[in-house]
Design a protein around this motif. Structure first.
Motif, PDB file in Angstrom:
ATOM      1  N   UNK A 708      43.827  27.263  29.682  1.00 47.81           N
ATOM      2  CA  UNK A 708      43.889  27.632  30.969  1.00 47.81           C
ATOM      3  C   UNK A 708      45.060  28.487  31.377  1.00 47.81           C
ATOM      4  N   UNK A 709      46.184  28.347  30.874  1.00 42.17           N
ATOM      5  CA  UNK A 709      47.346  29.303  31.051  1.00 42.17           C
ATOM      6  C   UNK A 709      46.984  30.754  30.562  1.00 42.17           C
ATOM      7  N   UNK A 710      46.328  30.586  29.390  1.00 44.20           N
ATOM      8  CA  UNK A 710      46.001  32.100  28.701  1.00 44.20           C
ATOM      9  C   UNK A 710      45.035  32.694  29.823  1.00 44.20           C
ATOM     10  N   UNK A 711      44.179  32.040  30.378  1.00 41.70           N
ATOM     11  CA  UNK A 711      43.188  32.637  31.090  1.00 41.70           C
ATOM     12  C   UNK A 711      44.024  33.157  32.481  1.00 41.70           C
ATOM     13  N   UNK A 712      44.980  32.290  32.961  1.00 43.66           N
ATOM     14  CA  UNK A 712      45.847  32.834  34.244  1.00 43.66           C
ATOM     15  C   UNK A 712      46.528  33.970  33.840  1.00 43.66           C
ATOM     16  N   UNK A 713      47.321  33.948  32.747  1.00 46.23           N
ATOM     17  CA  UNK A 713      48.076  35.078  32.125  1.00 46.23           C
ATOM     18  C   UNK A 713      47.061  36.486  32.156  1.00 46.23           C
ATOM     19  N   UNK A 714      45.999  36.229  31.442  1.00 47.63           N
ATOM     20  CA  UNK A 714      45.172  37.409  31.097  1.00 47.63           C
ATOM     21  C   UNK A 714      44.436  37.920  32.405  1.00 47.63           C
ATOM     22  N   UNK A 715      43.980  37.153  33.617  1.00 45.04           N
ATOM     23  CA  UNK A 715      43.374  37.554  34.569  1.00 45.04           C
ATOM     24  C   UNK A 715      44.268  37.723  35.877  1.00 45.04           C
ATOM     25  N   UNK A 716      45.724  37.479  35.736  1.00 42.21           N
ATOM     26  CA  UNK A 716      46.383  37.544  36.902  1.00 42.21           C
ATOM     27  C   UNK A 716      46.236  38.919  37.692  1.00 42.21           C
ATOM     28  N   UNK A 717      46.628  39.801  36.664  1.00 46.01           N
ATOM     29  CA  UNK A 717      46.625  41.405  37.084  1.00 46.01           C
ATOM     30  C   UNK A 717      45.108  41.843  37.372  1.00 46.01           C
ATOM     31  N   UNK A 718      44.400  41.783  36.291  1.00 47.35           N
ATOM     32  CA  UNK A 718      42.945  42.069  36.196  1.00 47.35           C
ATOM     33  C   UNK A 718      42.232  41.930  37.550  1.00 47.35           C
ATOM     34  N   UNK A 719      42.202  40.586  37.833  1.00 45.83           N
ATOM     35  CA  UNK A 719      41.238  40.122  38.711  1.00 45.83           C
ATOM     36  C   UNK A 719      42.291  39.631  39.997  1.00 45.83           C
ATOM     37  N   UNK A 720      43.368  39.286  40.109  1.00 45.51           N
ATOM     38  CA  UNK A 720      44.017  38.991  41.134  1.00 45.51           C
ATOM     39  C   UNK A 720      45.134  40.098  41.682  1.00 45.51           C
ATOM     40  N   UNK A 721      45.290  41.055  41.084  1.00 40.44           N
ATOM     41  CA  UNK A 721      46.190  42.116  41.373  1.00 40.44           C
ATOM     42  C   UNK A 721      47.569  41.709  41.610  1.00 40.44           C
ATOM     43  N   UNK A 722      48.115  40.701  40.686  1.00 38.08           N
ATOM     44  CA  UNK A 722      49.452  40.313  40.755  1.00 38.08           C
ATOM     45  C   UNK A 722      50.053  39.973  39.453  1.00 38.08           C
ATOM     46  N   UNK A 723      51.306  40.462  39.193  1.00 44.47           N
ATOM     47  CA  UNK A 723      51.923  40.286  37.993  1.00 44.47           C
ATOM     48  C   UNK A 723      52.530  38.914  37.817  1.00 44.47           C
ATOM     49  N   UNK A 724      52.979  38.299  39.132  1.00 45.11           N
ATOM     50  CA  UNK A 724      53.710  36.972  38.803  1.00 45.11           C
ATOM     51  C   UNK A 724      52.567  36.038  38.835  1.00 45.11           C
TER      52      UNK A 724
ATOM     53  N   UNK B  91      34.922  30.449  49.877  1.00 45.14           N
ATOM     54  CA  UNK B  91      36.129  30.130  50.672  1.00 45.14           C
ATOM     55  C   UNK B  91      37.397  30.436  49.931  1.00 45.14           C
ATOM     56  N   UNK B  92      38.197  31.160  50.447  1.00 44.25           N
ATOM     57  CA  UNK B  92      39.617  31.511  49.926  1.00 44.25           C
ATOM     58  C   UNK B  92      39.601  32.540  48.871  1.00 44.25           C
ATOM     59  N   UNK B  93      38.366  33.260  48.410  1.00 43.61           N
ATOM     60  CA  UNK B  93      38.376  34.275  47.487  1.00 43.61           C
ATOM     61  C   UNK B  93      39.237  35.163  48.109  1.00 43.61           C
ATOM     62  N   UNK B  94      40.059  35.793  47.134  1.00 44.93           N
ATOM     63  CA  UNK B  94      40.667  37.167  47.697  1.00 44.93           C
ATOM     64  C   UNK B  94      40.003  38.238  47.886  1.00 44.93           C
ATOM     65  N   UNK B  95      40.252  38.845  48.887  1.00 47.23           N
ATOM     66  CA  UNK B  95      39.575  40.012  49.251  1.00 47.23           C
ATOM     67  C   UNK B  95      40.488  41.356  49.219  1.00 47.23           C
ATOM     68  N   UNK B  96      40.443  42.380  48.815  1.00 44.90           N
ATOM     69  CA  UNK B  96      41.505  43.411  48.526  1.00 44.90           C
ATOM     70  C   UNK B  96      40.921  44.627  49.204  1.00 44.90           C
ATOM     71  N   UNK B  97      41.989  45.421  49.990  1.00 40.36           N
ATOM     72  CA  UNK B  97      41.709  46.721  50.586  1.00 40.36           C
ATOM     73  C   UNK B  97      42.869  47.528  50.064  1.00 40.36           C
ATOM     74  N   UNK B  98      42.758  48.503  49.152  1.00 43.80           N
ATOM     75  CA  UNK B  98      43.587  48.903  48.553  1.00 43.80           C
ATOM     76  C   UNK B  98      43.535  50.637  48.636  1.00 43.80           C
ATOM     77  N   UNK B  99      42.852  51.055  49.806  1.00 44.73           N
ATOM     78  CA  UNK B  99      42.873  52.361  49.869  1.00 44.73           C
ATOM     79  C   UNK B  99      44.234  52.941  50.206  1.00 44.73           C
ATOM     80  N   UNK B 100      44.963  52.476  51.152  1.00 47.07           N
ATOM     81  CA  UNK B 100      46.175  53.027  51.691  1.00 47.07           C
ATOM     82  C   UNK B 100      47.510  52.260  50.899  1.00 47.07           C
ATOM     83  N   UNK B 101      47.370  50.991  51.177  1.00 48.84           N
ATOM     84  CA  UNK B 101      48.310  50.154  50.904  1.00 48.84           C
ATOM     85  C   UNK B 101      47.657  48.946  49.964  1.00 48.84           C
ATOM     86  N   UNK B 102      48.238  48.223  49.028  1.00 43.72           N
ATOM     87  CA  UNK B 102      47.805  47.340  48.105  1.00 43.72           C
ATOM     88  C   UNK B 102      47.488  46.050  49.107  1.00 43.72           C
ATOM     89  N   UNK B 103      46.902  45.850  50.075  1.00 40.58           N
ATOM     90  CA  UNK B 103      46.653  44.758  50.781  1.00 40.58           C
ATOM     91  C   UNK B 103      45.471  44.101  50.527  1.00 40.58           C
TER      92      UNK B 103
END
Lengths: 765, 133
Positions: A708-724, B91-103
């Motif tokens: 589970x933590x490996x999945x979170x670490x791998x997917x954090x930036x790729x699919x959720x666009x966040x590094x934290x 429900x609660x899936x992240x939706x992104x709009x990154x054209x201008x700002x990473x929103x």
């Protein structure tokens, strides 16, 4: 219960709105009255279609369907419910005229009727349960309609508790039956029939069904709610206790009879419950002085007889049961309305105060006589027809059945004679109640008259129709594959007819010496425990138990709450560790560096200061040190987010304490716990600390699943666009949990706000 | 309490804390921080003002009742979660709009958490302080 009177013509309205409200009321009353008639027409147009269902909606995943069935049994009950329902609505137009909340009354009646219709036509077991509960709810509203009176409230609750408990049994039975049959559809269950009995669940399932049916149909020892329900206005009693509410249990038994009737348990429990109910409540009926209660107990007797008949599964018994259901609905509803008229005219239903009413209430007298003849089973009434078949069944089944049925019927004859003779035909003197004229209100006699005359004319003129459309389809639905029985009103001189005549003679003889019989029954039974008193002492016991638990758990002492909660927690953690079967591994403790040991020593020291200090400020400071050392620990184990949160929470705690401390009494100023209690506190604290330590050691010594933590670490930036990763988990991967936590925080805030504000406003008052 | 130094300093410090809390909220997605931590900092800032000035002062400067802020934050969380279903996601899936700002909706979700925590804790803190006075 919101049973407030509906004042459509309240004061202060102009003349125009008053007349508008008046016509609105008339339109609504018309709808309420004509709806059952319309439904009756629909039911009469339908042919019994065994196996065919009308499915309105279907949720395949849950095996739930909004579906209705139209076999003979359903149609028989549906016909009675709508026909009697129409007459009751009609009668209530007169009976409830000018009383507060009459629109509400008609609305409740309509809702109850629709629930009953749904119950007898439901195709899905879950749907059956829902309608079953709806009848409990709506009957609660009806029984407690005059809710200004204590007795009405108490008895409405009593009926709801007894039948509601039965409803829960029905839910459990429905689940078991669904498991056994693999479907919740009645048609699917009934097709399998007695093949289901091989399942080991069959016995518990049957027991639950019996509990549901016996509570609803007021079988001994649950019979007491039915006479209690007499607190309702008379139209309610006439409806609930002739054709509907109490027959729901009988319907359930008849419905389940194809599945269970071959079990010995079915036969014995139904036969014993039915026989005891019939005899005991017949005796109770003889004891009553209130005419309505006499009828209530005699309804109980009929229900017992029906259960007894259904026990056997014999063809004559089944036919007799179907006939008795119809005959009883006709004459009992009519007699209840007759009693209602007596009550309305004289203001009393006491047997001793009524006499000579026949001169003023001729049509009511006529209804009483005809319905009474049917109740007593004089030829050629419906009651006679059903009694003939009851005795026919009795001769096939053995002398014990025959004796029970004979005694119950004889007492019915006696009661019928007493109810007709005493209030109407005996000579009145000045001690008896005076009657107001009421028969100018035509609905008051029209409804009982239709039923009474129907009870004579239907078996006389429409016997073929009754057999073909009502009894035979219902008979085949309850007892499939059995030999058909043809109905005859006159079958020549048979043993059954002779026994009927003997019943009449015995009953009339008992009525002749009724005063002695009644007194004799009273003096011989009044020492026995009464079921309703057992119920009330049970209820008192439950209340006492609940207040005992509340007093001991909700005492309002914070130290007590903490002890209970931490003690329970430590027991649960200890049990979890013990039951996991893993031994703690103490070897990692050897590798801990001296830095951590010294921090731990500081932690312990700060705790000692908290416990021993006499100054509140010192306490807070020591607690702060404790928190900051914990934060430091998190930092050393490289968890910056957790450390930051811990730091901030500690700081916030200081802010809270700073605000509260100004108003707190000096520390140690209150009474202290005795040595015993302090020993308990110490034990709980040691147990909790020890069990949590051991639990942590066990958990960390187990192999770590890093998927589970490996999945979170791998997917954090790729699919959720966040590094934290921590933040991404909070707001994206597990956002639903965070939403719940935010909700908890907000609710806690609002609750604290409400509590504190009430304190302020209370102090200001 | 009439402490000049505390009053003067707390205005500056709490202002800085509020700015810092917004900073933490916004950087949270990539660096240490986030809505919850930011909210705690903001509440501590308000708490400082409450001790130095008065609860009534904090209420006045807050402009909105703290209960309303909490409920608004909760509603923002829910709404940001409902964007996903509009685009056919759960429900609660992240939706992104990154054209201008990473929103993206996670940002609004985090702002919702931030406001809900600030509102709820301030509700308790203010009510507690006013109750004791």
């Amino acid at each position: 219960m919101e049973g407030g009177p509906v004042h459509f013509c309240g004061p202060g309205h102009s003349q125009m709105t008053q007349s508008a409200n008046r016509s609105l009321e008339l339109v609504l009353l018309g709808i309420f009255t004509l709806l059952p008639l319309f439904l009756l027409a629909l039911v009469l147009r339908l042919d019994a279609m065994p196996g065919q269902v009308l499915a309105l909606a279907h949720i395949a995943d849950l095996d739930f369907a909004l579906a209705f069935r139209f076999d003979g049994l359903s149609l028989l009950f549906a016909g009675l419910i709508t026909f009697i329902g129409f007459l009751i609505q009609l009668y209530s137009l007169g009976y409830m005229a000018g009383k507060p909340g009459r629109l509400l009354f008609h609305l409740y009646l309509t809702l109850f009727m629709l629930s009953m219709l749904g119950l007898v036509m439901a195709e899905n077991l879950v749907l059956l349960f829902i309608f079953w509960e709806l009848t409990t709810l709506t009957s609660f509203l009806l029984i407690g309609f005059t809710h200004e009176q204590f007795v009405a409230r108490r008895n409405a609750v009593q009926a709801a508790v007894v039948t509601g408990a039965g409803g829960l049994c029905l839910l459990a039975a429905a689940v078991l039956l669904g498991q056994m049959a693999g479907t919740y559809q009645l048609s699917g269950i009934l097709v399998q029939g007695s093949a289901l009995l091989d399942d080991p669940l069959a016995v518990p399932c049957l027991l639950l069904i019996l509990l549901a049916a016996f509570t609803k149909s007021a079988q001994f020892p649950f019979h007491f709610w039915l006479p209690g329900a007499m607190a309702a206005p008379t139209p309610v009693s006439a409806y609930l206790h002739s054709a509907t509410m109490v027959k729901a249990g009988i319907y359930l038994l008849a419905r389940m009879s194809p599945v269970f009737s071959e079990m010995d348990l079915w036969f014995w429990s139904l036969a014993i419950a039915g026989g005891v109910t019939a005899l005991w409540t017949a005796l109770m009926a003889l004891r009553q002085t209130d005419l309505k209660l006499m009828l209530a107990y005699s309804t109980n007797t009929i229900l017992g007889a029906l259960t007894l008949l259904l026990a056997t599964g014999h063809k004559y018994a089944m036919v007799a049961a179907m006939l008795l259901i119809v005959a009883h609905a006709f004459y009992k509803a009519s007699l209840f309305m007759v009693i209602g008229n007596i009550d309305k005219a004289t203001g009393t239903r006491e047997y001793g105060k009524l006499a000579g009413l026949g001169t003023g209430m001729v049509i009511t007298l006529g209804c009483a006589v005809i319905a009474g003849l049917s109740k007593a089973g004089f030829p050629p009434t419906f009651g006679f027809l059903s009694k003939e078949y009851i005795y026919k069944a009795g001769f096939e089944l053995g002398w014990l059945f025959l004796l029970v049925l004979f005694l119950a019927n004889a007492i019915m004859v006696c009661l019928a004679a007493v109810i007709v003779h005493r209030p109407f035909l005996s000579r009145a003197n000045e001690t008896h109640a005076k009657a107001k004229p009421i028969e100018h209100i035509w609905v008051l006699w029209m409804a009982p008259l239709i039923l009474a005359i129907g009870g004579i004319l239907v078996p006389f003129l429409l016997l073929g129709w009754v057999e073909e459309r009502l009894v035979t389809p219902a008979f085949f639905a309850a007892a499939p594959g059995m030999e058909e029985v043809h109905l005859h009103l006159w079958e020549g001189f048979s043993p059954a007819l002779l026994l009927s005549l003997a019943t009449l003679a015995t009953g009339l003889l008992m009525a002749w010496v009724y005063e002695h019989v009644s007194r004799g029954v009273h003096s011989s039974t009044h020492r026995l425990p009464v079921a309703s008193e057992v119920y009330f002492s049970l209820m008192t016991g439950i209340r006492k138990l609940s207040s005992l638990i509340t007093d001991n758990l909700q005492h309002g002492r914070l130290t007590g709450y903490l002890l209970t909660f931490l003690g329970a927690l430590s027991l649960m953690v200890s049990y979890a560790v013990w039951s996991s079967g893993h031994l703690p591994d103490f070897s990692p403790l050897a590798n801990i560096s001296y830095v951590y040991w010294s921090l731990a020593a500081l932690l312990v020291m700060s705790v000692v200061v908290v416990i021993r200090s006499n100054s509140r400020l010192l306490c807070v400071c020591a607690l702060g040190i404790f928190g900051f050392i914990t934060t430091l620990m998190y930092m050393l184990y490289s968890a910056p987010d957790v450390a930051k949160t811990q730091l901030l929470v500690e700081t916030l705690l200081i802010v809270f304490l700073a605000i509260i401390m100004r108003r707190m009494p000096p520390l140690r100023s209150g009474p202290r716990h005795g040595p015993g209690r302090r020993a308990v506190n110490l034990a709980v604290a040691c147990l909790l600390g020890g069990s949590v330590t051991v639990a942590l050691l066990v958990v960390t010594s187990l192999p770590f699943n890093s998927q589970v933590p490996d999945f979170y670490a791998a997917q954090s930036y790729v699919s959720a666009h966040g590094r934290n990763v921590v933040n991404v988990i909070l707001v994206d991967f597990r956002a639903f949990d965070t939403l719940g936590e935010a909700l908890v925080v907000v609710v806690a805030g609002l609750a604290a706000w409400a509590l504190l504000r009430t304190g302020t406003s209370g102090a200001k008052k | 309490m009439n402490l000049l130094i505390l009053k003067t300093a707390s205005h500056m410090v709490s202002g800085l804390m509020l700015v810092f809390s917004v900073f933490l909220l916004l950087r949270g997605h990539h660096e240490a921080g986030g809505g919850f931590i930011g909210a705690l900092i903001a509440v501590i800032g308000f708490g400082l003002l409450m001790i130095a000035e008065s609860p009534a002062y904090v209420r006045r400067r807050l402009r909105f009742p703290p209960e309303a802020i909490a409920l608004f934050g909760l509603a923002l969380c829910l709404l940001s979660g409902l964007v996903g279903p509009l685009f056919g996601y759960p429900f609660l899936t992240g939706v992104w709009w990154k054209d201008i700002l990473p929103l993206g909706t996670p940002l609004f979700f985090d702002i919702g958490v931030y406001l809900a925590v600030i509102g709820a804790v301030l509700t308790i803190l203010l009510a507690l302080d006013e109750e004791l006075d």
